[in-house]
Design an enzyme around this catalytic site. Sequence first.
Site, short mmCIF file in Angstrom:
data_model
loop_
_atom_site.label_atom_id
_atom_site.label_comp_id
_atom_site.label_asym_id
_atom_site.label_seq_id
_atom_site.Cartn_x
_atom_site.Cartn_y
_atom_site.Cartn_z
N GLY A 73 0.79 -1.23 0.00
CA GLY A 73 0.00 0.00 0.00
C GLY A 73 0.81 1.27 0.00
O GLY A 73 1.59 1.50 0.92
N SER A 74 0.66 2.12 -0.98
CA SER A 74 1.54 3.27 -1.08
C SER A 74 1.11 4.19 -2.21
O SER A 74 0.05 4.02 -2.80
CB SER A 74 2.98 2.78 -1.32
OG SER A 74 2.98 1.78 -2.30
#
Length: 219
Positions: A185-186
């Site tokens: 997640g980013s």
Amino acid sequence: MFHKEGHKIIVITFIIVVAGILLAESFISIVWLKTVILIALLAFLILILQFFRNPKRHTVLNNKQVLSPVDGKVVVIEEVFEKEYFKEKRLQVSVFMSPLNVHVTRYPISGNVIFSKYHPGKYLVAWHPKASEENERTTVVVENETYGKVLHRQIAGALAKRIVNYAKLNDKASQGGESGFIKFGSRVDLFLPLDTNIKVALNQKVRGGESIIAENNNG
């Protein structure tokens, strides 16, 4: 095909899943509970495999275009003041990646790596307005004669606890080639010249190394 950054995690996950299945089969007699545990373990394994997949991309090299560095959804297109490197106004385009997206980071343009820096930091959710300045992140600037300088910044999210950056000062960057990886997640921010012709819209889904983010107006 799975990314090298995930090999260790995939092996550990596989061992945990197999051990969990064996324990469930040996010690749990309640059928519905055993079924729930088996489904959860298999779902966990599939999620890990999904996250670390590394599909081949067909990059069409073009020095007049900026390609998306990652897979995901365009969440920001705006004029901002870039404080770290340019120290002037730039067009920012941000791509958010969910845990289900491919998390390989790719060079948006070919050229010379003229800046590469890692910053430790917080783990705010990736879409938080302050994430670009306060989260763990890396900043990379690539320059070529046709497009000029393009900055891309890997930003860790609430789930991401490690950013991998392959870009080193004076490296020769190849458009679409791997420049790093972000685990779980980013988001990646691009900072482009103000006269850039943006080719994407908000909420548009893009593919790393293939989708055209911007084009040089002089080309």
